[in-house]
Write a protein that holds these residues in place. Sequence first.
Motif, PDB file in Angstrom:
ATOM      1  N   PHE A   1      -0.157 -13.596  -6.391  1.00  0.00           N
ATOM      2  CA  PHE A   1      -0.833 -14.241  -5.255  1.00  0.00           C
ATOM      3  C   PHE A   1      -2.155 -13.736  -5.474  1.00  0.00           C
ATOM      4  CE2 PHE A   1      -2.872 -13.603  -1.208  1.00  0.00           C
ATOM      5  CZ  PHE A   1      -2.272 -14.996  -0.455  1.00  0.00           C
ATOM      6  N   VAL A   2      -2.797 -12.598  -6.057  1.00  0.00           N
ATOM      7  CA  VAL A   2      -4.076 -12.007  -6.173  1.00  0.00           C
ATOM      8  C   VAL A   2      -4.621 -13.117  -7.138  1.00  0.00           C
ATOM      9  CG1 VAL A   2      -5.408 -10.274  -6.778  1.00  0.00           C
ATOM     10  CG2 VAL A   2      -3.877  -9.708  -5.272  1.00  0.00           C
ATOM     11  N   LYS A   3      -4.042 -13.339  -8.328  1.00  0.00           N
ATOM     12  CA  LYS A   3      -4.457 -14.116  -9.081  1.00  0.00           C
ATOM     13  C   LYS A   3      -4.849 -15.516  -8.887  1.00  0.00           C
ATOM     14  CE  LYS A   3      -2.060 -11.879 -13.373  1.00  0.00           C
ATOM     15  NZ  LYS A   3      -1.119 -12.076 -14.379  1.00  0.00           N
ATOM     16  N   ARG A   4      -4.073 -15.947  -7.900  1.00  0.00           N
ATOM     17  CA  ARG A   4      -4.292 -17.392  -7.494  1.00  0.00           C
ATOM     18  C   ARG A   4      -5.432 -17.414  -6.512  1.00  0.00           C
ATOM     19  NH1 ARG A   4       1.329 -17.048  -7.211  1.00  0.00           N
ATOM     20  NH2 ARG A   4       1.285 -17.052  -4.989  1.00  0.00           N
ATOM     21  N   ASN A   5      -5.225 -16.449  -5.661  1.00  0.00           N
ATOM     22  CA  ASN A   5      -6.203 -16.372  -4.455  1.00  0.00           C
ATOM     23  C   ASN A   5      -7.538 -15.676  -4.544  1.00  0.00           C
ATOM     24  OD1 ASN A   5      -4.314 -18.296  -2.128  1.00  0.00           O
ATOM     25  ND2 ASN A   5      -3.269 -16.939  -3.177  1.00  0.00           N
ATOM     26  N   LYS A   6      -7.723 -14.801  -5.422  1.00  0.00           N
ATOM     27  CA  LYS A   6      -8.663 -14.043  -5.769  1.00  0.00           C
ATOM     28  C   LYS A   6      -9.462 -13.279  -4.288  1.00  0.00           C
ATOM     29  CE  LYS A   6      -9.859 -16.365 -10.087  1.00  0.00           C
ATOM     30  NZ  LYS A   6      -8.640 -16.228 -10.464  1.00  0.00           N
ATOM     31  N   PRO A   7      -8.584 -12.622  -3.715  1.00  0.00           N
ATOM     32  CA  PRO A   7      -9.261 -11.930  -2.461  1.00  0.00           C
ATOM     33  C   PRO A   7     -10.058 -10.901  -2.801  1.00  0.00           C
ATOM     34  CG  PRO A   7      -6.930 -11.060  -2.806  1.00  0.00           C
ATOM     35  CD  PRO A   7      -7.215 -12.177  -3.851  1.00  0.00           C
ATOM     36  N   GLN A   8     -10.993 -10.622  -2.146  1.00  0.00           N
ATOM     37  CA  GLN A   8     -11.974  -9.508  -2.359  1.00  0.00           C
ATOM     38  C   GLN A   8     -11.778  -7.996  -1.772  1.00  0.00           C
ATOM     39  OE1 GLN A   8     -15.882 -11.351  -1.218  1.00  0.00           O
ATOM     40  NE2 GLN A   8     -16.101 -12.544  -3.279  1.00  0.00           N
ATOM     41  N   LYS A   9     -11.016  -8.261  -0.603  1.00  0.00           N
ATOM     42  CA  LYS A   9     -10.870  -7.048   0.083  1.00  0.00           C
ATOM     43  C   LYS A   9      -9.407  -6.940   0.562  1.00  0.00           C
ATOM     44  CE  LYS A   9     -13.513  -5.950   3.646  1.00  0.00           C
ATOM     45  NZ  LYS A   9     -14.225  -5.934   5.041  1.00  0.00           N
ATOM     46  N   VAL A  10      -8.763  -5.898   0.149  1.00  0.00           N
ATOM     47  CA  VAL A  10      -7.017  -5.852  -0.184  1.00  0.00           C
ATOM     48  C   VAL A  10      -6.736  -4.509   0.397  1.00  0.00           C
ATOM     49  CG1 VAL A  10      -5.031  -6.025  -1.400  1.00  0.00           C
ATOM     50  CG2 VAL A  10      -6.964  -7.637  -1.876  1.00  0.00           C
ATOM     51  N   VAL A  11      -5.821  -4.685   1.441  1.00  0.00           N
ATOM     52  CA  VAL A  11      -5.341  -3.237   1.798  1.00  0.00           C
ATOM     53  C   VAL A  11      -3.903  -3.121   1.718  1.00  0.00           C
ATOM     54  CG1 VAL A  11      -5.232  -3.903   4.297  1.00  0.00           C
ATOM     55  CG2 VAL A  11      -5.028  -1.413   3.800  1.00  0.00           C
ATOM     56  N   ASP A  12      -2.963  -2.102   1.187  1.00  0.00           N
ATOM     57  CA  ASP A  12      -1.644  -2.107   1.197  1.00  0.00           C
ATOM     58  C   ASP A  12      -1.270  -1.048   2.150  1.00  0.00           C
ATOM     59  OD1 ASP A  12       0.948  -2.229   0.030  1.00  0.00           O
ATOM     60  OD2 ASP A  12       0.645  -0.647  -1.497  1.00  0.00           O
ATOM     61  N   LEU A  13      -0.334  -1.584   3.222  1.00  0.00           N
ATOM     62  CA  LEU A  13       0.120  -0.669   4.052  1.00  0.00           C
ATOM     63  C   LEU A  13       1.339  -0.200   3.578  1.00  0.00           C
ATOM     64  CD1 LEU A  13      -0.582  -2.851   7.161  1.00  0.00           C
ATOM     65  CD2 LEU A  13      -2.077  -1.091   6.371  1.00  0.00           C
ATOM     66  N   GLY A  14       1.587   1.489   3.949  1.00  0.00           N
ATOM     67  CA  GLY A  14       2.642   2.058   3.186  1.00  0.00           C
ATOM     68  C   GLY A  14       2.497   2.071   1.756  1.00  0.00           C
ATOM     69  N   CYS A  15       1.427   2.361   1.254  1.00  0.00           N
ATOM     70  CA  CYS A  15       1.130   2.460  -0.238  1.00  0.00           C
ATOM     71  C   CYS A  15       2.129   3.404  -0.951  1.00  0.00           C
ATOM     72  CB  CYS A  15      -0.253   2.475  -0.418  1.00  0.00           C
ATOM     73  SG  CYS A  15      -0.842   4.109  -0.061  1.00  0.00           S
ATOM     74  N   GLY A  16       2.544   4.746  -0.452  1.00  0.00           N
ATOM     75  CA  GLY A  16       3.347   5.400  -1.120  1.00  0.00           C
ATOM     76  C   GLY A  16       2.758   6.102  -2.344  1.00  0.00           C
TER      77      GLY A  16
ATOM     78  N   GLY B   1      -5.561   1.683   0.514  1.00  0.00           N
ATOM     79  CA  GLY B   1      -4.221   2.198   0.645  1.00  0.00           C
ATOM     80  C   GLY B   1      -3.834   3.102   1.880  1.00  0.00           C
ATOM     81  N   VAL B   2      -3.140   2.774   2.687  1.00  0.00           N
ATOM     82  CA  VAL B   2      -2.792   3.539   3.889  1.00  0.00           C
ATOM     83  C   VAL B   2      -1.456   4.139   3.644  1.00  0.00           C
ATOM     84  CG1 VAL B   2      -2.528   3.287   6.396  1.00  0.00           C
ATOM     85  CG2 VAL B   2      -4.312   2.073   5.102  1.00  0.00           C
ATOM     86  N   ASP B   3      -1.147   5.448   4.335  1.00  0.00           N
ATOM     87  CA  ASP B   3       0.229   5.923   4.299  1.00  0.00           C
ATOM     88  C   ASP B   3       0.314   7.122   5.082  1.00  0.00           C
ATOM     89  OD1 ASP B   3       2.768   5.399   2.251  1.00  0.00           O
ATOM     90  OD2 ASP B   3       2.751   7.507   3.246  1.00  0.00           O
ATOM     91  N   THR B   4       1.602   7.186   5.743  1.00  0.00           N
ATOM     92  CA  THR B   4       1.576   8.631   6.655  1.00  0.00           C
ATOM     93  C   THR B   4       1.685   9.710   5.999  1.00  0.00           C
ATOM     94  OG1 THR B   4       3.920   8.358   6.886  1.00  0.00           O
ATOM     95  CG2 THR B   4       2.681   7.248   8.643  1.00  0.00           C
ATOM     96  N   ASN B   5       2.034   9.560   4.723  1.00  0.00           N
ATOM     97  CA  ASN B   5       2.214  10.725   3.961  1.00  0.00           C
ATOM     98  C   ASN B   5       0.835  11.312   3.189  1.00  0.00           C
ATOM     99  OD1 ASN B   5       3.219  12.866   2.055  1.00  0.00           O
ATOM    100  ND2 ASN B   5       5.258  11.977   1.871  1.00  0.00           N
ATOM    101  N   GLY B   6       0.268  11.992   3.704  1.00  0.00           N
ATOM    102  CA  GLY B   6      -1.069  12.492   3.207  1.00  0.00           C
ATOM    103  C   GLY B   6      -0.883  13.477   1.988  1.00  0.00           C
ATOM    104  N   ALA B   7       0.264  14.220   2.058  1.00  0.00           N
ATOM    105  CA  ALA B   7       0.425  15.090   0.684  1.00  0.00           C
ATOM    106  C   ALA B   7       0.651  14.106  -0.616  1.00  0.00           C
ATOM    107  CB  ALA B   7       1.258  16.115   0.990  1.00  0.00           C
ATOM    108  N   LYS B   8       1.455  13.126  -0.447  1.00  0.00           N
ATOM    109  CA  LYS B   8       1.868  12.215  -1.314  1.00  0.00           C
ATOM    110  C   LYS B   8       0.664  11.508  -2.020  1.00  0.00           C
ATOM    111  CE  LYS B   8       5.608  10.141  -1.328  1.00  0.00           C
ATOM    112  NZ  LYS B   8       6.678   9.084  -0.928  1.00  0.00           N
TER     113      LYS B   8
END
Length: 429
Positions: A20-35, A54-61
């Motif tokens: 999807f990124v290759k086709r649409n070439k977004p400039q700003k991307v966020v992954d929720l629950g990046c783990g 990246g956003v995740d609740t597990n800060g230690a990870k």
Amino acid sequence: MESMFNPPLHRQRHQFVVDFVKRNKPQKVVDLGCGECTLLKKLKFHREIELLVGVDTNGAKLQKKKNGLAPVSADYLQPAFNQLRIELYQGSVTQKDSRLRGFDLVTSIELIEHLTVADLECFSEVVFGYMIPLAVIVSTPNSEFNPLFPGLEGFRHTDHKFEWTRAEFRSWASKVCLEFGYEVEFAGVGQAPSDQQEQVGFCSQIGVFHRLRGRNDMFCDGAEDVFSYTLLYIINYPSLQDNNILQRVLVSEVLHCAEKLKSRWIEEEANERDDIASLCQTEKEREGGLLKKPVEIPQTAACGAEMKNPAEQCVRGVLKREDEEALRTNDEGQQESGTLNRCVPVPLAALWSSCSKVRALSGSLTNLRHLLIDKPEVKLSQDGSALLLNDQEHDLDEEDLNGFEDCGYSEARQCPSSAEQEEDWEADV
């Protein structure tokens, strides 16, 4: 479960996002629950992305995995043109944070099934109603596929709060589109056996949401900023947008290309010397009666008056040599002559026209000269039109010069500096 698929199912999900990124070439991307930050590590190589979060609740990870997102040596040796910044936040997808508004793409890969019904409502409001990205990719397990897993009872993971059928997922997605102004298309990864694919669908079902045109009204000027997440990591990748990095890379490329041109020109000149020596020897043998019939010698390489023309011998194409007298200052502040430094001037116009990377980095011949001026690694001619390289070619031995005396090469070699005869290279580009 993963062993049923080749490639493994988690890789297929990530590859779906990469495609999807290759086709649409977004400039700003966020992954929720990046783990584990696995998807972020893949996306960082797509340098059309300028901000990757990246956003995740597990800060230690996140603290443990953040080093895998740092630049490597190749990123400094060959920096990309576009800027890339990576940020990691500890936070919940049920909370709003104004730093994540207006992204081009939000991904939520196998996340929503870990939320309670109440939290899922908050997720919809935060992602689609507050963040308002251009596109959202949501993947979640398809419960209709579960009977194909041997021995599976209940949900696929102990932390799952629900697992939807295809109809349930479509119902939720349609509700989101109607409420927040999106449209959705459905896909999936992890195919069932061909005779069961239509009956059970994909193992992971995916919804790709696109924001409808004219939905910018949600951004209200003067709205209060909210910072609910904790920033744990931020890194800026080296980029040619940084003028210092651009100049460093350009200087390195210019010196590399100039040395290649110099070596080629010197080799061509050496070949011409060999040809001249051979022709002169043939001429001497003919005059001495060693050859019974005359040998026709090309006029351009003939010995005698033609070879004594300094202009012909000193300027060969774009190769010119300058004998610069180095001046040093004595204790009384007077200048006294020192050793002669032989230099090979490589016109900047020749560099700019023959090296595509130099053209791409500099943009124009004028800009190339501007970027190189005052750089200590680079020595330019007095008028700034040529790069001066030390001539490391050894002077010809006296014994070698004697072989050229009869054809006038020794006189031609003593020609004055040709710096005054430089052409206006920029006018030809």
